[in-house]
Enzyme design. Structure first.
Site, short mmCIF file in Angstrom:
data_model
loop_
_atom_site.label_atom_id
_atom_site.label_comp_id
_atom_site.label_asym_id
_atom_site.label_seq_id
_atom_site.Cartn_x
_atom_site.Cartn_y
_atom_site.Cartn_z
N HIS A 51 4.61 5.48 11.80
CA HIS A 51 4.18 5.41 10.39
C HIS A 51 3.24 6.60 10.20
O HIS A 51 2.02 6.44 10.10
CB HIS A 51 3.47 4.08 10.15
CG HIS A 51 3.26 3.71 8.72
ND1 HIS A 51 3.43 4.59 7.66
CD2 HIS A 51 2.86 2.52 8.16
CE1 HIS A 51 3.14 3.96 6.54
NE2 HIS A 51 2.80 2.72 6.81
N ARG B 204 11.23 3.78 3.93
CA ARG B 204 10.80 2.76 4.92
C ARG B 204 12.04 1.99 5.34
O ARG B 204 12.80 1.51 4.49
CB ARG B 204 9.75 1.82 4.33
CG ARG B 204 9.45 0.65 5.28
CD ARG B 204 8.26 -0.16 4.88
NE ARG B 204 7.02 0.57 5.12
CZ ARG B 204 5.81 0.06 4.99
NH1 ARG B 204 5.67 -1.21 4.63
NH2 ARG B 204 4.73 0.79 5.21
N ARG C 132 0.80 -1.23 0.00
CA ARG C 132 0.00 0.00 0.00
C ARG C 132 0.83 1.27 0.00
O ARG C 132 0.61 2.18 -0.80
CB ARG C 132 -0.91 0.05 1.24
CG ARG C 132 -2.17 -0.73 1.12
CD ARG C 132 -2.54 -1.32 2.45
NE ARG C 132 -1.56 -2.34 2.77
CZ ARG C 132 -1.67 -3.61 2.36
NH1 ARG C 132 -2.72 -3.99 1.69
NH2 ARG C 132 -0.73 -4.49 2.63
N THR C 133 1.78 1.36 0.92
CA THR C 133 2.49 2.63 1.10
C THR C 133 3.31 2.94 -0.15
O THR C 133 3.25 4.05 -0.69
CB THR C 133 3.38 2.55 2.36
OG1 THR C 133 2.60 2.04 3.43
CG2 THR C 133 3.91 3.92 2.72
N LYS D 172 26.49 -3.56 0.51
CA LYS D 172 27.96 -3.49 0.52
C LYS D 172 28.48 -2.74 1.73
O LYS D 172 29.68 -2.47 1.83
CB LYS D 172 28.44 -2.78 -0.75
CG LYS D 172 28.00 -3.40 -2.04
CD LYS D 172 28.47 -2.54 -3.22
CE LYS D 172 27.52 -2.63 -4.39
NZ LYS D 172 27.74 -1.55 -5.36
#
Ligand code: CP
Length: 312
Positions: A140, A112, A61-62, A91
């Site tokens: 959030h 995120r 969704r986000t 890395k």
């Protein structure tokens, strides 16, 4: 917090719900209303702008609602899914260095990350707006924005609203951000229904106390259901548990099914940030009080409004 979160009267970075004043919330909701009512009128507003989506954790969704929103506004998107494996984080590059590099390519970064506080770290080194799309067990904030917008839409008011938050409240960044935002409204009442192992954390309870918000913890969901305007169900987040046994000890304790819906008031709604596993029976989907798919759809309009605000 060391970083400047607002520039002039505008929102700059969005990393925590607490940043959002009632005035900013009203402005975002008004813009979202406009985006929803006339999506084509907003086309082209962000032409020539680029959004980078850096996702170090999975998302449907986000990620997609941010991308869809940016594209609908005429902007372009780029990014990396599974950034722990597919960006140079694999890395050994630090988050800060990655943000400094992407600053040279993008006008806004949606991030995120699994680490609580990652969005603040990114904002501290970024010249372009950072919008948190979730930081581990932290917050959030754009989910909370779309949740509050949905409550306003579905219930018709925010002042005086009674919300039950159910499920994994300790690990749930959505409920934490939502509690912070709801605390900005008058006479809100919050009920926390969770297994003791994943009860709402003390920092949120202390914040609610400081802001005079009434809250309580109740073990019996059946008692709570007829008393509230909104049941905000959440998934027990298996990925936040260190072992299977601890997860199994709390999963399946609170389920919204047809029997639960019979106890809910006719004018109440069920919300869920999604994804769901077994805590929300799909048989409930056809009940008009099941608001979660409308809630997810609102996410795109809220994120369009937010991108428009930080980039205009
Ligand atoms: N609600 C939410 O954040 O969903 P995603 O994990 O799919 O983005």
């Amino acid at each position: 917090m060391a970083v400047s979160l607002r520039s002039r009267a505008r929102l700059r970075h969005l990393v925590q719900s607490q940043q959002l004043s009632r005035q900013l919330l009203d402005e975002i909701f008004q813009r979202a209303d406009e985006m929803r009512a006339s999506p084509h009128r907003a086309a082209g507003r962000l032409q020539g702008r680029v959004m980078a989506a850096l996702f170090y954790e999975p998302s449907t969704r986000t990620r997609l609602s941010f991308e869809a929103g940016m594209l609908r506004l005429g902007g372009q998107t780029m990014g990396t899914d599974n950034a722990l494996a597919f960006s140079s984080a694999a890395k050994g590059e630090t988050l800060e260095d990655t943000i400094r590099i992407v600053n040279g390519y993008a006008d806004v970064i949606v991030l995120r990350h699994p680490a609580e506080g990652a969005a603040e770290r990114a904002a501290a080194v970024s010249d372009v707006p950072i919008i948190s799309a979730g930081d581990g067990r932290g917050q959030h904030p754009t989910q909370a924005l779309l949740d509050v917008y949905t409550i306003k839409d579905e219930v018709g008011r925010l002042d005086g609203v009674k919300v039950a938050m159910v499920g994994d409240l300790a690990n749930g960044r959505t409920v934490r951000s939502l509690a912070y935002l709801l605390a900005k409204y008058r006479e809100v009442e919050l009920t926390f229904v969770a297994p003791p192992q994943v009860a709402m954390r003390d920092d949120i309870k202390a914040h609610l106390d400081r802001h005079g918000v009434r809250w309580r913890e109740v073990g019996d969901l059946d008692v709570v259901l007829p008393q509230v305007d909104v049941v905000y169900q959440t998934r027990i987040q298996k990925e936040r548990f260190t072992d299977e046994e601890s997860y199994r000890a709390v999963k399946g304790r609170y389920v919204i099914d047809l029997a639960a819906m019979r106890r809910l008031r006719p004018d109440a709604v069920v919300m869920h940030p999604l994804p769901r596993v077994d805590e929300l029976d799909p048989e409930v989907d056809s009940d008009p009080r099941a608001a979660y798919f409308r809630q997810a759809r609102n996410g795109m309009h809220i994120r369009m409004a937010l991108l428009d605000m930080v980039l205009s």
